[in-house]
Structure formats: structure tokens, C-alpha cells
Design an enzyme around this catalytic site. Structure first.
Site, PDB file in Angstrom:
ATOM      1  N   SER A 119       0.894  -1.150   0.000  1.00  0.00           N
ATOM      2  CA  SER A 119       0.000   0.000   0.000  1.00  0.00           C
ATOM      3  C   SER A 119       0.930   1.196   0.000  1.00  0.00           C
ATOM      4  O   SER A 119       1.621   1.473   0.983  1.00  0.00           O
ATOM      5  CB  SER A 119      -0.896   0.005   1.221  1.00  0.00           C
ATOM      6  OG  SER A 119      -1.742   1.134   1.151  1.00  0.00           O
ATOM      7  N   ASN A 179      11.153   7.488 -11.638  1.00  0.00           N
ATOM      8  CA  ASN A 179      11.137   6.938 -12.998  1.00  0.00           C
ATOM      9  C   ASN A 179      10.037   7.556 -13.856  1.00  0.00           C
ATOM     10  O   ASN A 179       9.872   7.180 -15.020  1.00  0.00           O
ATOM     11  CB  ASN A 179      11.092   5.404 -12.984  1.00  0.00           C
ATOM     12  CG  ASN A 179       9.795   4.848 -12.425  1.00  0.00           C
ATOM     13  OD1 ASN A 179       8.743   5.481 -12.503  1.00  0.00           O
ATOM     14  ND2 ASN A 179       9.858   3.657 -11.861  1.00  0.00           N
ATOM     15  N   GLU A 364      -2.225  11.276  11.878  1.00  0.00           N
ATOM     16  CA  GLU A 364      -2.548   9.953  12.410  1.00  0.00           C
ATOM     17  C   GLU A 364      -1.916   8.822  11.611  1.00  0.00           C
ATOM     18  O   GLU A 364      -1.695   7.724  12.134  1.00  0.00           O
ATOM     19  CB  GLU A 364      -4.065   9.766  12.484  1.00  0.00           C
ATOM     20  CG  GLU A 364      -4.753  10.665  13.510  1.00  0.00           C
ATOM     21  CD  GLU A 364      -4.964  12.086  13.034  1.00  0.00           C
ATOM     22  OE1 GLU A 364      -4.803  12.354  11.827  1.00  0.00           O
ATOM     23  OE2 GLU A 364      -5.293  12.952  13.875  1.00  0.00           O
ATOM     24  N   PHE A 389     -10.419   9.508  15.036  1.00  0.00           N
ATOM     25  CA  PHE A 389      -9.351   9.894  14.114  1.00  0.00           C
ATOM     26  C   PHE A 389      -8.445   8.712  13.739  1.00  0.00           C
ATOM     27  O   PHE A 389      -7.614   8.828  12.836  1.00  0.00           O
ATOM     28  CB  PHE A 389      -8.570  11.075  14.673  1.00  0.00           C
ATOM     29  CG  PHE A 389      -9.474  12.244  14.991  1.00  0.00           C
ATOM     30  CD1 PHE A 389     -10.543  12.545  14.157  1.00  0.00           C
ATOM     31  CD2 PHE A 389      -9.286  13.008  16.127  1.00  0.00           C
ATOM     32  CE1 PHE A 389     -11.407  13.602  14.458  1.00  0.00           C
ATOM     33  CE2 PHE A 389     -10.143  14.067  16.425  1.00  0.00           C
ATOM     34  CZ  PHE A 389     -11.200  14.369  15.591  1.00  0.00           C
ATOM     35  N   ARG A 471     -14.956   9.082  27.197  1.00  0.00           N
ATOM     36  CA  ARG A 471     -14.723  10.415  27.726  1.00  0.00           C
ATOM     37  C   ARG A 471     -15.281  10.591  29.141  1.00  0.00           C
ATOM     38  O   ARG A 471     -14.591  11.150  30.001  1.00  0.00           O
ATOM     39  CB  ARG A 471     -15.332  11.459  26.784  1.00  0.00           C
ATOM     40  CG  ARG A 471     -15.099  12.891  27.221  1.00  0.00           C
ATOM     41  CD  ARG A 471     -15.543  13.876  26.150  1.00  0.00           C
ATOM     42  NE  ARG A 471     -15.300  15.247  26.560  1.00  0.00           N
ATOM     43  CZ  ARG A 471     -16.128  15.974  27.297  1.00  0.00           C
ATOM     44  NH1 ARG A 471     -17.266  15.460  27.706  1.00  0.00           N
ATOM     45  NH2 ARG A 471     -15.823  17.219  27.636  1.00  0.00           N
TER      46      ARG A 471
END
Lengths: 618, 618
Positions: A119, A179, A364, A389, A471
Site C-alpha cells: 500500500s 522513474n 494519524e 481519528f 470520555r
């Protein structure tokens, strides 16, 4: 120049690498020989003049490291190994076969590969992590990353570029193989070498532009890189795709195409054979500069977490406390954050171990990619940010899973319970995203004790792992000595006549407990399960619960309906004829108070009570 | 300078925007007033001197567009709207409330917001798409994007930077609000304005560095931007976080903190009140340059797809043919690719409609982000790449879902059936990733006819949609007039005494058909379902199949076990007591031939037959 007396030998090695790449891809009937040929001279110089490593001991921590970011050029990497005696030349011809570890793109099934590539745009992020690791273990090893030019369109490359300069990683050396041809057309910048030079220089790198087929220039560029302090170096190498084979040199339409067996391949190979030159001095890889260092001390027992029943602590804060506790105990623990350390509480680690904390700023992909590099070289990295994120880094997470790397991810601020900030900050798909990867352990603790204990489990679990934290503050419901295991769960309420099993985790566990109390006052008994480990999952206990609670499950999760707790439970108990009813967030949420949102989106205690009552026979 | 005679009025507007931002966040009890204050002068200039728009007609296609990439500064955007009369000043005080559309971060619930922001680093990619749209509709509208400095660590920003220069988007103007402070600490580059200037210039942008609190300088920078041709402009504005409120100006630790009601807020507001200056000329937004253009012609009927039963066509190729057919019929259709157009076959579209094809090179965040911008302004964009690489853009996909944008994504090369390239190129989590978003339609056709028909359905479906296509050629099994619907399925084999329902899609449908034929020769009847629409899903027909086939389902998918077909079917039939057995890829795969891999990972016809036979009562 005596230093370069091996030039003729290196040129011949480059020719052999081209021949090996062509042979392997022709035999496989697929692959990217022209992408190999552009990089052949660079690879010969790297593996037989520049890099210091012991070909017989991949585990040597002081070996220089190489990342083939342009992973589709895998055959030339394998050809370099064959040249170095790491594999045989015959093995090269097993390329891409099911029974061979020489896969289409490199993976860590092979001990010389730190991170799977293929990837595009990921290698330099990993390179940053590998170079940071050299600093961590006080090694002189250098890190080399070979990039394709096309992949520099990927933003992740520039995240790494900025970070490497900020960290002054002078042990990191990149090479862009310019290239000028992508898969489907000429690249964005084609052979505009100045564009590359200006771009890398703007990032604060030492930049050397060379003809990537001039062996003297390549060696000289590597010398310059070694001599450069406090800056990483990027070598911008102007090359020709398919170099050495005149029928394809610089031609569009030859990406990812092997030469056909017979005349086509024979002609290419014959042309390459003519390119051998007389040589005086052999070229062999220089030995690593071995550093004498004490063995890392074995981690001791961590001791019980500093919480008492009924304390009110957010799991995100318990996370910060836990990694700091762990850091005291084990030098391999490192933490990384994306400019939210005061929200994820990774600042607790930074305050104690600043040299093992890496601020990735708001990047990230770099966060996960550099953690991958660190993990590949023996660190135990804990990268964290808001769970929402981490979606930014999903391709890196996917490749970390393919690489089976020891990264320990954490995502805070899960679900609608974050409240007023609104949907952009709410992770509602992180469990689905992580569970989809079959080898990622997925944990979701509800209180500070379970968070602490599971962080220790994560650290010493082999392979990638993810913890979701919340949270809001939640009460501590487990005693400090309560054991937690990856793959476990807790039955937190049960009787012999429960009408259903409610499965929650994180904030919804407390909604389940409220529903339990409310129903008990009506004489209805509910079983409550804390599913703190979604993957692996304790199917056996869930199935037992199903049998003991009239075959009814109600799952409740601060997550979208697909891929989370409901699906995990349903898959675990499949085939037993149980009914699994899912309470989950089923639409895009909006800003509001946590309580309003839990209730509006159908995952509060009220909805659990309703679900239990609706499903009961009159 | 008469052009700037409105400076004093603009300065007062900036003060009112600061006051509005402080009031709104104090009332909400959360939010980011200091991030608003640094941008106040820029916002005043943008909305009341620079941008041309009709405040009463957000739908006007020639309005200049604004993207607040630093979405946490939402209150100052809302304050600008209040100043322009788009909302009332009282509404400002509903910020972040559950009953208000003024969410914590902007979303398109509000007609002036094109794309939801709040996940940093996305705005400029959307801005590229919005600017490309201006070119598509021959409008003179300009596109403005306000970025935070911290978010320029995100690689996606640099993907957009390179693309905007490559496309010579002179109608695009970015402004970086360089206030030097991130959430948790000073930013990577802090107030090193040169670093920003060099970086943007290196990308080929016209760059203007200014004091972001000097109104004359701001207006002059915008003039320079307007005068610059063939290059986008980035205004690098040196600012002070919390500007105007001396107690917090330039201070770390004040990110995302409102002023407390009472003395703290009163003092801040009182100080801002002192900053009003006498003004001569009012400042009102200039009107848009309305372009007289013909209404887009309504698309006609597409006609039957050009396939016959038994043709052998890969669905990825049918995809390319379908979007090209659609493009002939509807000018709003645009296609985008990430340098794999010869693999996804989007090149078929490019060949016919080059002006509506955008090459994003290898930059998948840009691919989805610019599609979001195009969709927001009325285009119907089809971004495509290998499905595996859409993971790179998952955060953008998440935000596109939050924005409910009309983007039509396609991912090719799904699953292990791609063969020799190996796991890095195999999408095995894309269905999970897409299904997790509750409003994305998820389609997975098995043949060319269904691909073609579903592409048309996707195009005119409201909201985001995803199509998964496959690499291998598959036979056409549907006649050209067969209808397909989002939310539908096909029962392709059935009798009155089927022993189980096998649910496949894409390549596994053909494995199911093979299993059907093999079992029929043993006298065992199997129902076979082509689940071409995973989301929404036709639960009713599945449940009927369950009742008619002894309550047995076998799902088979070229995808990991979590979040794909198995989970979709299980969730759809939950509560009916059926057994759903899942055949899926359960480990990280490797290179090999497609046939070897389908068989090795347990999803070939042989495994279906075994599953059917194992589950049958003796």
C-alpha cells in the site's frame, strides 16, 4: 576514488538484480519487472556498499534497516537477498506462489522485512519509527527507505517528511526512484527533479539529486547522507523505468507486466547479459557496527492498580495512568500521540518518560506508521488519539494487521457519550473497523481497574491490539485484584431466573446496570455481561448465558449497529437458536449532552428496560 | 486606498465576531473561543469584503464558497452568519444544544455548509473539489478554505496542495491561521512563517505572508490572490490565539476552553467592547457574479446494458462501461481515480469525457475529499480505486457520511480472488468499513448486468453509496432487462424443498451456484441468494427464505468474517431462530492463484457443499 573501487562489481550486481527480477516475474506470470529495473543500481549500492548488516543474522539489533516502500518492486529486493546469500537463486523463481514466502509484495513472513508494504506511501512513516527506535536503543544503525515517485502523492509521505525533520533523524535516508511513470500514466511531477528537490528541502531535509543509474553518484550521495548531521537525507534519483531493457525503457503501458516466457523474456535477458563489465574488487555488505549494550531488563510485576471501588475515573484517564505505570516497569514501552495528549492522558506517560514519548502532531498516519516501525524493531508502542481519528489511519492499521505487528492502539472519546462536540469527534465505527481485521485484539473496558489490567495484557499480547476508551467518568466497579484476560468477559449480575442477558461494554455497561436495578425493583431479573473483550470473544460463556436466560440477548453499544458488540455477540452464539436484539446508534448523531444523546439514540437504560419488557411473554 | 475604505467597519465586525464567539461558547459551556479569536479579522474580511454571495440564497450556484477546515472554530462562522443576517444573534446562543443546528463543528444540516468539518486536514481536499466544480459549471465563483496551522501536519493537506497546483486552480484561495498553538502544546512549526511560505511555494502555490490581524494586509492579500492566474493562493497569516483578550492571548492551555460565566466571561467581553473604532463606510458582502447558463438537461433513459447471458466480463470492467454510459446521459456525472484507471476501468469514462475526469494520482484522501466537494456543489462524482486503498480515506468517508453527501464510491480488486499480488492489494474489510456507516448504500454485484443497473441506481440515489467490484471475469447471469434496486436481492435458485439458503455475492455467488449444481446431482436442493445489496438489505425476503429452507443460512463471502455478508444477514434475520453459518476469510491471506486462495481460505464451492452436508440431519 578508492572508496568507489567496487563500482564495476556493483554495476554487475545491478545487472544480476535486473536479471533476477525479470526471471522471477516471467516465471510467476505477473509482477513489476520495469519498476525493479529503475531501482537496480540503487539497490546494488545499498545492499553491497552502503548498508551494514549481517546477512546471516536478521535479528541483530544493529543491522542497518531497509524498507521497500515501493513494495511492488519486491522481486528486486528478493534478488538482492539472493545475491547476499540470504535466499537461493532458485527460490527467486517461486515468486508469488502459494507455497512460497516470496509474496507479490513483501511481508514480515520474511525475517528481513520489518513492515509489509504494497500500500504505497507507508514506508517512510515506518522508517521514522525504525529510526526513532535506533535512538531508543542507542544503536548506530541507519534506516533506508526506497520510495517510488508516484507514491509521493500520498499525504502520509509528507507527514513523515515533516516529522523526520522535526526529530532531526539524521540516521534516516530516503531514496525516491523518480522513474516518472505511474501505473496508468506519467506521474504528477514526471521528471521534474527540481520539484522533488524543492519539496523535500522545504520540509527541512538534506537533499541530493542524482542520476539514479550512475553508480559513482549513488555512492557519493550515500556518503553525503552519512556525513549530514541533525537532518534526514532524501536522495532524489532520476531513473528510467525498465532501465537496461531497451524495448521498454521509459515506455508507458509496461507497469505491472512481466515479460512473456519465450522470445520476449529471452530477448530482455540477452540484452541484460551484454551489460556485464569486467570487475576488480568484489562488493560485499559491510558488517554492522555492533553496540555492546546490556540486555533489556525483564519487566517485573506491575502491582495492583491505584483505584478503589466507587472511585470515579474516565477510562481514558486510567489509560494514561496505566501506560505510565507500565513504562516504569519496561523500557520497551513507548507512547505516541497526535496532539491530544491532554485528552487521551498520554501526557501522564510523557511527564515521566519524555524520551520515550513521540509527539506526532495532527498526523494519524504517521502515528500508526511510526508505531509500526518501532514495533518491528522491538519496542512496544502505544499510539493513541481520539478513536474517531484512527479512521484516518485505517490503511496503516490494515497493513499493521497484515504485518502482525505488536502495536497497541488506543482510541478515546468513543461514541455519542462525548456529547456537545458533535459527530465529527464521535467514534461510532471503530469497533467495526478493528474487528474486521482478524488478528487485532479489541478491548473495551468500562472502568479504571479493567482498563489498567487490560493495558498490561495488551502490552504482552503478541500482535496488534486496540483499546477503546470513553470520555465520561465512570465508577470503579472492580476490585484492584480482579483478573482480566484478552478473550474474557465478566458476568456482573446474575440469578438463576434471569429473563435475558444484557451485554454492554464501556459506558453502556452502566446503562445495563441501571436497567438491571430498575427491573429488579419490578421483580424481573436480568443478567448483565461486561463484554470488555470483543475479539477474541468468550463464546462459551455467552452461550451458557443464552441457555440460562431463556435464549434472549440484548446488546447495547455506543457504536453504530454494524460491526460492533451486537454483531460480535451474534456471531459468537450463532447456531444455538438464541435471539439477539441490538440496541445501537442507527443514524448520524448530532451535538447535545451525553445523557440526551444516549437516550435519543436508543442506548440508555430506559431503552434496555423497554426491550426487556417488550420481548417478555405476557 | 479607497478600496479599503471599509477597514474600520471590518475591524468592528471582527470585534463583533469575537464577542459572538465568546458569548456562544460561554453559554454552551464548551467550545473553542481562542481558536475563533485568532481568525476573527480574516473572517470579517472574507465575509464582508472579499466573498461574493447572496446571504438569502445559499442555493445560488455562483455564490463564492467557504470551507472552515478548522471546524472547531465553528462559533466564529456562525457569528459571521449572524452578522450577515443569515441567522439571528439569539440563535448564536443555542450553540451545541441538542435542539439547535449550530453544532459543535459545522455540518451540512446548515445550508451554507458544504462539507462537515471537525476532523482536521479535510477542508482543502473538499476545496479542491468545489473549485473543480466551478470549472465544471463554468462559474466564476471562488473557493476559500480557512485552515488551522496545526492541521497542516495532516498529509491530506499536502495531497490537496499538490493537486490544486497541478490543476492550476486559481479560483482556490487558502488561508492558514498560524496561531502557533495546538490543542496540547505549541504546533510543529509554531510561528516560523518562513517554514509555511517555503512549504506552500514548494507545492507550486502563490503564497502571501501577512499579519493576520492587519486588516489592510488581509484585504491586500485577497486582492493578490484574485489577480493571480493559473496558481492557487495560500495566505499565511501570522496570528495570536485568543487575540483581543489579553488574559489568554498567545497562552498555551486555553485550547477548547470557554470563558466561565460571570467575571471571567464579563472581563473578556468588556475588553473586546473597548476595541470598537469609529467607522465611515459600512461593509456588506458583495453580490455574486451571476452567470447565465442553461439549466442542466434532465437525464434520459439509459437503455439496456450491452451484455448477453453467458458473456464473460469482470464487474470492474462493467463498472467502467457503466459510468461512461451514464456520463453520456448526464453532465453532472464526473469520475475520479487514483492512478489505477486501467485497472478500475474508469479510463473508459476518461476517454469519452476527459473534462469530467479528475486524476488524483496516488492520493486517496484527495480522491474522496475532492469528490465530497464536487458532490456538495451538484456534481455526481464517482471516485474509484482498489477497494483496499479506500481504507486510506476512511476518515473522509466517515465525514462524507456525516455530511450525507452524494458521493458514489467504487472499489475494485476485492478479496482473495485477486490472487498473486497478495494481501496488501486485497480488500477484505471494505464491506465492514462501509456498512458501519448507517447511511451508506453498499452494493456488491456479481455480473456485468447487475453492475450496470446498480450504477444507475447509485447515481440517482440520495446520499453516499459504495460499490464493490471484483477482479476476475465472471459470466453474465442476468438478462439485460432484469431490474435491480438498492435494497434488493435475487433468489437465483429455488425449489419447494431446499435444505438451506446459501447467500453469496460477487465471486462467491458463482461458488454457491457450483455447490448448488453439485448437490443437485446428489438429490439435495439448495436455495441460492445473490445479495447484491448489503445495505439496505431485503430482510423480508431473507426471512421468507429462512422459513422455506429449514431455518438454515450459509453465507459465503470473499471478505473477513466480521462486518460483511454474514453479519448483514444475521442482523437482518435476527429474532427468527434461524441458524446462520458464516464462510469467510478468517486469517491474513497470502499470495497464490485465485482458485487456490478461495479454496484455502474456506470460501469455495467445496466448503459450501461440506457446510450443507455437515449441517444436515442424518
Amino acid at each position: 576514488m578508492p572508496a568507489y573501487s567496487r563500482v564495476s562489481a556493483l554495476r554487475n550486481i545491478a545487472t544480476r538484480l535486473r536479471i533476477g527480477s525479470v526471471r522471477a516475474t516471467t516465471e510467476a506470470g505477473s509482477g513489476h519487472p520495469t519498476s525493479c529495473c529503475s531501482a537496480a543500481d540503487i539497490m546494488a549500492a545499498l545492499f553491497f556498499a552502503e548498508m551494514r548488516y549481517d546477512p546471516h543474522h536478521p535479528e541483530n539489533p544493529d543491522n542497518d534497516r531497509f524498507v521497500l516502500s515501493k513494495g511492488h518492486a519486491a522481486p528486486i529486493l528478493y534478488a538482492a537477498w539472493a545475491e547476499a546469500g540470504i535466499i537461493t537463486r532458485d527460490q527467486l523463481l517461486t515468486l508469488r506462489r502459494f507455497d512460497s514466502d516470496l509474496e507479490g509484495h513483501p511481508t514480515p513472513r520474511l525475517p528481513w522485512v520489518d513492515v509489509a508494504t504494497g500500500s504505497l506511501g507507508q514506508g517512510l512513516c515506518a522508517g521514522v519509527g525504525i529510526a526513532l527506535n535506533a535512538r531508543r536503543i542507542s544503536s548506530n544503525y541507519r534506516t533506508y527507505v526506497l520510495l517510488g515517485d508516484g507514491e509521493t502523492a500520498e499525504g502520509s509521505v509528507w507527514e513523515a517528511a515533516h516529522a523526520a525533520a522535526h526529530e532531526k533523524l539524521d540516521s534516516l535516508c530516503g531514496i525516491v526512484d523518480v522513474n516518472a511513470l505511474g501505473q496508468s500514466r506519467p506521474t504528477q511531477w514526471q521528471h521534474d527533479i527540481d520539484a522533488f528537490v524543492i519539496a523535500w528541502r522545504a520540509c527541512g531535509w538534506n537533499v541530493v539529486a542524482i542520476d539514479g543509474h550512475d553508480m559513482n553518484a549513488i555512492l557519493s550521495a550515500f556518503d553525503t547522507a552519512q556525513a549530514t548531521k541533525a537532518q534526514p537525507t532524501m536522495i532524489v534519483a532520476k531513473t528510467i523505468k525498465g532501465k537496461g531493457i531497451s524495448s521498454v525503457e521509459g515506455k508507458n503501458g509496461w507497469h505491472g507486466k512481466p515479460f512473456k516466457k519465450g522470445a520476449e523474456a529471452d530477448q530482455a535477458l540477452a540484452e541484460l547479459q551484454t551489460q556485464f563489465v569486467p570487475e576488480d574488487h568484489p562488493a560485499v555488505p559491510p558488517e554492522p557496527r555492533v553496540v555492546d549494550r546490556p540486555a533489556p531488563k525483564a519487566p517485573g510485576p506491575l502491582g495492583a492498580p491505584p483505584y478503589s471501588l466507587g472511585d470515579s475515573v474516565a477510562t481514558r484517564e486510567a489509560y494514561g495512568t496505566a501506560i505510565a505505570r507500565l513504562g516504569a516497569n519496561d523500557d520497551r514501552i513507548v507512547a505516541l500521540d497526535g496532539d491530544v495528549k491532554n485528552s487521551t492522558f498520554s501526557e501522564k506517560f510523557e511527564q515521566k518518560y519524555p524520551s520515550r514519548f513521540f509527539e506526532c502532531f495532527i498526523a494519524e498516519q504517521l502515528l500508526i506508521g511510526s508505531a509500526m516501525g518501532l514495533a518491528a524493531r522491538g519496542a512496544i508502542p502505544f499510539p493513541c488519539t481520539f478513536a474517531a481519528f484512527l479512521t484516518r489511519a485505517y490503511d496503516f492499521i490494515r497493513m499493521a494487521a497484515i504485518s502482525d505487528l505488536n502495536i497497541k492502539m488506543a482510541g478515546s472519546h468513543a461514541g455519542v457519550s462525548i456529547g456537545e462536540d458533535g459527530p465529527s469527534q464521535m467514534a461510532l465505527e471503530d469497533l467495526a473497523m478493528m474487528r474486521a481485521q482478524p488478528n487485532i485484539a479489541v478491548l473495551y473496558p468500562c472502568d479504571a481497574v479493567s482498563t489498567d489490567r487490560l493495558i498490561e495484557r495488551m502490552a504482552y499480547h503478541h500482535g496488534p491490539a486496540y483499546m477503546r476508551t470513553s470520555r465520561p467518568k465512570t465508577p470503579v466497579i472492580y476490585g484492584p485484584d480482579e483478573p482480566f484476560e484478552i478473550g474474557g468477559l465478566k458476568v456482573v449480575r446474575q440469578t438463576t431466573n434471569d429473563v435475558a442477558t444484557v451485554v454492554g461494554a464501556g459506558v453502556t455497561l452502566f446503562e445495563a446496570l441501571k436497567a438491571h436495578d430498575s427491573l429488579r425493583s419490578q421483580g424481573v431479573n436480568l443478567r448483565v455481561v461486561d463484554l470488555y473483550s470483543l475479539q477474541p470473544i468468550d463464546a462459551e460463556t455467552l452461550i451458557r448465558c443464552g441457555h440460562e436466560t431463556k435464549g434472549r440477548f440484548i446488546t447495547v453499544e455506543d457504536h453504530y449497529a454494524a460491526g460492533g458488540i451486537g454483531d460480535a455477540v451474534d456471531a459468537a452464539v450463532a447456531g444455538h437458536g438464541f435471539a439477539v436484539q441490538r440496541l445501537a446508534v442507527r443514524q448520524i448523531p448530532r451535538s447535545g449532552s451525553p445523557e440526551q444523546l444516549l437516550d435519543h439514540y436508543g442506548i440508555s437504560s430506559r431503552h434496555i428496560v423497554e426491550a426487556v419488557n417488550e420481548g417478555r411473554p405476557d
